[in-house]
Design a protein around this motif. Structure first.
Motif, PDB file in Angstrom:
ATOM      1  N   GLY A   1       3.430  12.304 -10.925  1.00  0.00           N
ATOM      2  CA  GLY A   1       2.957  13.629 -10.041  1.00  0.00           C
ATOM      3  C   GLY A   1       1.533  13.754  -9.550  1.00  0.00           C
ATOM      4  N   GLU A   2       1.579  14.141  -8.340  1.00  0.00           N
ATOM      5  CA  GLU A   2      -0.057  14.867  -8.209  1.00  0.00           C
ATOM      6  C   GLU A   2      -0.738  15.682  -8.947  1.00  0.00           C
ATOM      7  OE1 GLU A   2      -1.697  12.868  -6.024  1.00  0.00           O
ATOM      8  OE2 GLU A   2      -1.015  12.370  -4.970  1.00  0.00           O
TER       9      GLU A   2
ATOM     10  N   ILE B   1       1.098  -1.354   0.128  1.00  0.00           N
ATOM     11  CA  ILE B   1      -0.186   0.246  -0.046  1.00  0.00           C
ATOM     12  C   ILE B   1       1.022   1.461   0.009  1.00  0.00           C
ATOM     13  CG2 ILE B   1      -1.453   1.973   1.597  1.00  0.00           C
ATOM     14  CD1 ILE B   1      -3.039  -1.328   2.075  1.00  0.00           C
ATOM     15  N   ALA B   2       2.303   1.019   0.552  1.00  0.00           N
ATOM     16  CA  ALA B   2       2.811   2.362   0.918  1.00  0.00           C
ATOM     17  C   ALA B   2       3.862   2.672  -0.950  1.00  0.00           C
ATOM     18  CB  ALA B   2       4.350   2.043   1.772  1.00  0.00           C
ATOM     19  N   ARG B   3       3.807   2.303  -1.353  1.00  0.00           N
ATOM     20  CA  ARG B   3       4.569   1.960  -2.462  1.00  0.00           C
ATOM     21  C   ARG B   3       3.443   2.474  -3.682  1.00  0.00           C
ATOM     22  NH1 ARG B   3       6.517  -2.564  -1.002  1.00  0.00           N
ATOM     23  NH2 ARG B   3       5.283  -4.328  -2.395  1.00  0.00           N
ATOM     24  N   GLN B   4       1.802   2.941  -3.256  1.00  0.00           N
ATOM     25  CA  GLN B   4       1.127   2.858  -4.344  1.00  0.00           C
ATOM     26  C   GLN B   4       0.776   4.581  -4.502  1.00  0.00           C
ATOM     27  OE1 GLN B   4       0.767   0.146  -6.504  1.00  0.00           O
ATOM     28  NE2 GLN B   4       1.598  -0.773  -4.648  1.00  0.00           N
ATOM     29  N   HIS B   5       0.714   5.012  -5.450  1.00  0.00           N
ATOM     30  CA  HIS B   5      -0.176   6.156  -5.489  1.00  0.00           C
ATOM     31  C   HIS B   5      -1.626   6.762  -5.506  1.00  0.00           C
ATOM     32  CE1 HIS B   5       4.557   7.011  -6.110  1.00  0.00           C
ATOM     33  NE2 HIS B   5       4.501   6.162  -7.065  1.00  0.00           N
TER      34      HIS B   5
ATOM     35  N   ARG C   1      -1.702  10.038  -1.284  1.00  0.00           N
ATOM     36  CA  ARG C   1      -1.680  11.027  -0.208  1.00  0.00           C
ATOM     37  C   ARG C   1      -2.074  11.064   0.826  1.00  0.00           C
ATOM     38  NH1 ARG C   1      -2.517  16.703  -2.916  1.00  0.00           N
ATOM     39  NH2 ARG C   1      -4.741  16.701  -2.849  1.00  0.00           N
ATOM     40  N   ASP C   2      -3.938  10.809   0.640  1.00  0.00           N
ATOM     41  CA  ASP C   2      -4.364  11.712   2.283  1.00  0.00           C
ATOM     42  C   ASP C   2      -5.362  10.360   2.849  1.00  0.00           C
ATOM     43  OD1 ASP C   2      -5.021  13.929   0.734  1.00  0.00           O
ATOM     44  OD2 ASP C   2      -6.411  13.120  -1.027  1.00  0.00           O
TER      45      ASP C   2
END
Length: 185
Positions: free
Chosen positions: A145-146, A16-20, A41-42
């Motif tokens: 990027g976001e 999960i931590a590696r997903q965007h 990020r949220d």
């Protein structure tokens, strides 16, 4: 190929931590099914059986209406980079309204008190099943990027205009179900 787990472990939390991006899926008995993409990020994994995410103002508020009517919520993560994999978190969701104590506490403890522009509410998922599957058909994508469009839009509107927008667009679902967004006001 699919494997089921009662809760998250370190390996799954690392995935999960590696997903965007992740996707939310919800429905009520008499509604359309809603699937929405969201930025990780949220998102916060609070423990091995609980996740939460900040829900930002959007054109509708389907998840809140579905949770109020039914409670079922699924989060799905896909590996767009690296080894193929899909991870789903199934469970019951709760809406934490902005301005209430539970929201403020979770915002402080899980998000460092930082609230993005346009934050509308928070969704907390009590996970009752975790499932992985192969993800072989998921294409490869490179993360660039976001997008900042929603943050800029919300910041330009300001709180008063966001409140008016939410009252017009977010008080009821597409199917007319109440979202509970303005129950306290």
């Amino acid at each position: 190929m699919a494997k089921q787990f009662p809760r998250l472990d370190g390996l799954l939390r690392g995935f999960i931590a590696r997903q965007h991006v992740f996707f939310t899926a919800s429905a009520a008995q008499v509604s359309r099914v809603n699937v929405s993409p969201r930025s990780t990020r949220d998102l916060r994994i609070l423990d091995d059986s609980t996740a939460a995410y900040l829900d930002l103002t959007g054109s509708s508020n389907e998840t809140a209406a579905h949770l109020l009517a039914d409670g079922r919520l699924t989060l799905m993560f896909c590996a767009f980079e690296g080894l193929p994999s899909i991870l789903r978190l199934y469970g019951r969701g709760t809406v934490l309204p902005r301005g209430e104590a539970a929201y403020a506490q979770l915002l402080e403890t899980a998000f460092g008190g930082a609230e993005p522009p346009g934050a509308r509410q928070m969704m907390r998922l009590a996970i009752d099943l975790v499932q992985t599957s192969c993800g072989y058909a998921v294409p490869l994508f490179d993360f660039r990027g976001e997008r900042e469009n929603l943050d800029r839009w919300a910041a330009a509107k300001g709180e008063a205009e966001l409140d008016a927008y939410r009252r017009e667009k977010n008080a009821r679902s597409l199917d007319g179900l109440p979202t509970g967004l303005f129950d306290g006001t």
